[in-house]
Design a protein around this motif. Sequence first.
Motif, mmCIF file in Angstrom:
data_model
loop_
_atom_site.group_PDB
_atom_site.id
_atom_site.type_symbol
_atom_site.label_atom_id
_atom_site.label_comp_id
_atom_site.label_asym_id
_atom_site.label_seq_id
_atom_site.Cartn_x
_atom_site.Cartn_y
_atom_site.Cartn_z
ATOM 1 N N VAL A 126 2.443 2.146 7.566
ATOM 2 C CA VAL A 126 2.311 2.208 9.021
ATOM 3 C C VAL A 126 3.699 2.078 9.638
ATOM 4 C CG1 VAL A 126 1.314 1.033 11.021
ATOM 5 C CG2 VAL A 126 0.023 1.142 8.877
ATOM 6 N N PRO A 127 4.108 2.902 10.580
ATOM 7 C CA PRO A 127 3.363 3.959 11.242
ATOM 8 C C PRO A 127 3.595 5.348 10.659
ATOM 9 C CG PRO A 127 5.361 3.566 12.483
ATOM 10 C CD PRO A 127 5.381 2.631 11.293
ATOM 11 N N GLN A 128 4.363 5.462 9.580
ATOM 12 C CA GLN A 128 4.725 6.774 9.051
ATOM 13 C C GLN A 128 3.529 7.583 8.560
ATOM 14 O OE1 GLN A 128 6.093 3.866 8.362
ATOM 15 N NE2 GLN A 128 8.310 3.995 8.390
ATOM 16 N N GLY A 129 2.525 6.901 8.004
ATOM 17 C CA GLY A 129 1.348 7.604 7.511
ATOM 18 C C GLY A 129 1.449 8.042 6.062
ATOM 19 N N ASP A 130 2.517 7.660 5.370
ATOM 20 C CA ASP A 130 2.676 8.027 3.966
ATOM 21 C C ASP A 130 1.727 7.215 3.090
ATOM 22 O OD1 ASP A 130 4.799 9.683 4.718
ATOM 23 O OD2 ASP A 130 6.280 8.099 4.405
ATOM 24 N N VAL A 131 1.121 7.881 2.101
ATOM 25 C CA VAL A 131 0.247 7.190 1.155
ATOM 26 C C VAL A 131 1.109 6.672 0.012
ATOM 27 C CG1 VAL A 131 -1.713 7.422 -0.414
ATOM 28 C CG2 VAL A 131 -1.721 8.635 1.770
ATOM 29 N N VAL A 132 0.939 5.384 -0.280
ATOM 30 C CA VAL A 132 1.695 4.741 -1.349
ATOM 31 C C VAL A 132 0.725 3.941 -2.222
ATOM 32 C CG1 VAL A 132 3.797 4.584 0.039
ATOM 33 C CG2 VAL A 132 2.190 2.687 0.029
ATOM 34 N N ASN A 133 1.227 3.435 -3.329
ATOM 35 C CA ASN A 133 0.421 2.590 -4.204
ATOM 36 C C ASN A 133 1.040 1.197 -4.216
ATOM 37 O OD1 ASN A 133 -1.747 2.268 -6.164
ATOM 38 N ND2 ASN A 133 -0.088 1.906 -7.617
ATOM 39 N N LEU A 134 0.245 0.190 -3.859
ATOM 40 C CA LEU A 134 0.703 -1.192 -3.953
ATOM 41 C C LEU A 134 0.185 -1.755 -5.264
ATOM 42 C CD1 LEU A 134 0.090 -2.381 -0.277
ATOM 43 C CD2 LEU A 134 2.263 -1.800 -1.365
ATOM 44 N N PRO A 135 1.077 -2.237 -6.119
ATOM 45 C CA PRO A 135 0.654 -2.691 -7.446
ATOM 46 C C PRO A 135 -0.057 -4.037 -7.421
ATOM 47 C CG PRO A 135 3.025 -2.958 -7.177
ATOM 48 C CD PRO A 135 2.522 -2.277 -5.930
ATOM 49 N N ALA A 136 -0.890 -4.247 -8.420
ATOM 50 C CA ALA A 136 -1.549 -5.537 -8.611
ATOM 51 C C ALA A 136 -0.472 -6.612 -8.657
ATOM 52 C CB ALA A 136 -2.354 -5.528 -9.911
ATOM 53 N N GLY A 137 -0.770 -7.755 -8.045
ATOM 54 C CA GLY A 137 0.182 -8.855 -8.007
ATOM 55 C C GLY A 137 1.028 -8.891 -6.754
ATOM 56 N N SER A 138 1.039 -7.780 -5.976
ATOM 57 C CA SER A 138 1.782 -7.780 -4.714
ATOM 58 C C SER A 138 1.212 -8.872 -3.812
ATOM 59 C CB SER A 138 1.659 -6.430 -4.000
ATOM 60 O OG SER A 138 2.257 -5.401 -4.740
ATOM 61 N N VAL A 139 2.092 -9.499 -3.044
ATOM 62 C CA VAL A 139 1.688 -10.578 -2.144
ATOM 63 C C VAL A 139 1.989 -10.140 -0.720
ATOM 64 C CG1 VAL A 139 2.135 -12.970 -1.483
ATOM 65 C CG2 VAL A 139 2.133 -12.321 -3.896
ATOM 66 N N GLY A 140 1.078 -10.455 0.197
ATOM 67 C CA GLY A 140 1.276 -10.104 1.591
ATOM 68 C C GLY A 140 0.413 -10.954 2.496
ATOM 69 N N TYR A 141 0.299 -10.498 3.734
ATOM 70 C CA TYR A 141 -0.474 -11.197 4.748
ATOM 71 C C TYR A 141 -1.313 -10.197 5.528
ATOM 72 C CZ TYR A 141 2.777 -14.941 3.774
ATOM 73 O OH TYR A 141 3.522 -15.899 3.131
ATOM 74 N N ILE A 142 -2.581 -10.505 5.716
ATOM 75 C CA ILE A 142 -3.442 -9.666 6.554
ATOM 76 C C ILE A 142 -3.087 -9.961 8.004
ATOM 77 C CG2 ILE A 142 -5.805 -9.174 7.294
ATOM 78 C CD1 ILE A 142 -6.726 -9.998 4.476
ATOM 79 N N THR A 143 -2.653 -8.931 8.722
ATOM 80 C CA THR A 143 -2.297 -9.106 10.131
ATOM 81 C C THR A 143 -3.388 -8.596 11.057
ATOM 82 O OG1 THR A 143 -1.149 -6.976 10.249
ATOM 83 C CG2 THR A 143 0.163 -8.913 9.613
ATOM 84 N N GLN A 144 -4.255 -7.740 10.533
ATOM 85 C CA GLN A 144 -5.367 -7.199 11.325
ATOM 86 C C GLN A 144 -6.496 -6.836 10.380
ATOM 87 O OE1 GLN A 144 -4.671 -4.584 14.800
ATOM 88 N NE2 GLN A 144 -5.716 -3.023 13.619
ATOM 89 N N ALA A 145 -7.698 -7.277 10.717
ATOM 90 C CA ALA A 145 -8.884 -6.967 9.914
ATOM 91 C C ALA A 145 -9.971 -6.542 10.880
ATOM 92 C CB ALA A 145 -9.310 -8.183 9.102
ATOM 93 N N LEU A 146 -9.960 -5.265 11.228
ATOM 94 C CA LEU A 146 -10.900 -4.754 12.216
ATOM 95 C C LEU A 146 -11.530 -3.464 11.728
ATOM 96 C CD1 LEU A 146 -8.646 -5.281 15.354
ATOM 97 C CD2 LEU A 146 -10.641 -6.647 14.737
ATOM 98 N N GLY A 147 -12.820 -3.310 12.002
ATOM 99 C CA GLY A 147 -13.492 -2.064 11.687
ATOM 100 C C GLY A 147 -13.641 -1.779 10.207
ATOM 101 N N GLY A 148 -13.485 -2.795 9.382
ATOM 102 C CA GLY A 148 -13.667 -2.594 7.950
ATOM 103 C C GLY A 148 -12.404 -2.224 7.209
ATOM 104 N N SER A 149 -11.296 -2.009 7.914
ATOM 105 C CA SER A 149 -10.028 -1.764 7.229
ATOM 106 C C SER A 149 -9.086 -2.922 7.538
ATOM 107 C CB SER A 149 -9.424 -0.417 7.652
ATOM 108 O OG SER A 149 -9.117 -0.415 9.025
ATOM 109 N N TYR A 150 -7.982 -2.958 6.814
ATOM 110 C CA TYR A 150 -7.076 -4.098 6.923
ATOM 111 C C TYR A 150 -5.645 -3.596 7.095
ATOM 112 C CZ TYR A 150 -11.130 -6.419 5.016
ATOM 113 O OH TYR A 150 -12.408 -6.883 4.834
ATOM 114 N N THR A 151 -4.886 -4.272 7.950
ATOM 115 C CA THR A 151 -3.455 -4.040 8.045
ATOM 116 C C THR A 151 -2.801 -5.228 7.360
ATOM 117 O OG1 THR A 151 -3.712 -2.859 10.137
ATOM 118 C CG2 THR A 151 -1.500 -3.636 9.583
ATOM 119 N N VAL A 152 -1.946 -4.926 6.373
ATOM 120 C CA VAL A 152 -1.346 -5.966 5.546
ATOM 121 C C VAL A 152 0.178 -5.840 5.609
ATOM 122 C CG1 VAL A 152 -1.241 -6.923 3.213
ATOM 123 C CG2 VAL A 152 -3.353 -5.889 4.014
ATOM 124 N N PHE A 153 0.828 -6.965 5.821
ATOM 125 C CA PHE A 153 2.286 -7.052 5.847
ATOM 126 C C PHE A 153 2.759 -7.415 4.442
ATOM 127 C CE2 PHE A 153 6.199 -9.547 6.654
ATOM 128 C CZ PHE A 153 6.913 -8.640 7.422
#
Length: 183
Positions: A20-47
Amino acid sequence: MYSRSSEPVRFERDCAAVLVPQGDVVNLPAGSVGYITQALGGSYTVFVEGNLFRIAGIDADAIGKEPQEPLELPAGASDDAVEQLVWKQLRTCFDPEIPINVVDLGLVYEAVVSHREDGERLVEVRMTLTAPGCGMGDILVDDVRTKLELIPTVAEADVELVFDPPWNRNMMSEAARLETGML
């Protein structure tokens, strides 16, 4: 963006994500750590590592969340009942950067339920973006299409992205303008 109230998460498996906001599809590997900043409508925005990523609801298990329950309609539901569910589903579509659904943002100009030649239901949506160059445009269109095609008896959702009339903040609901401080 990240705040003290953001929920920490660890990716339990490799997961497709949209930058976000570029729209590129990437793969986040298992073990990555982050923070949920938005959880609305069934999808999640993660930092994660200084970037925002959108995680689709079907991948909720990758961050330890439950996927949403399937939609239901009574047998023999009328077109009006389907249209009500269409608008309910549209209100579950969010820009990953803005905590307001696309309907209240004023991005949906029209949603029409009809029948194709084979008798199956078709939903046609005309919508716009807050800015024509928004990198999340294709992602929002796909989110709308995908969520509408989850509705029982809807065989196809045709989502057209238009820029006439151009979006402006007066198209937002009063609640959305209040939420964003744009009154």
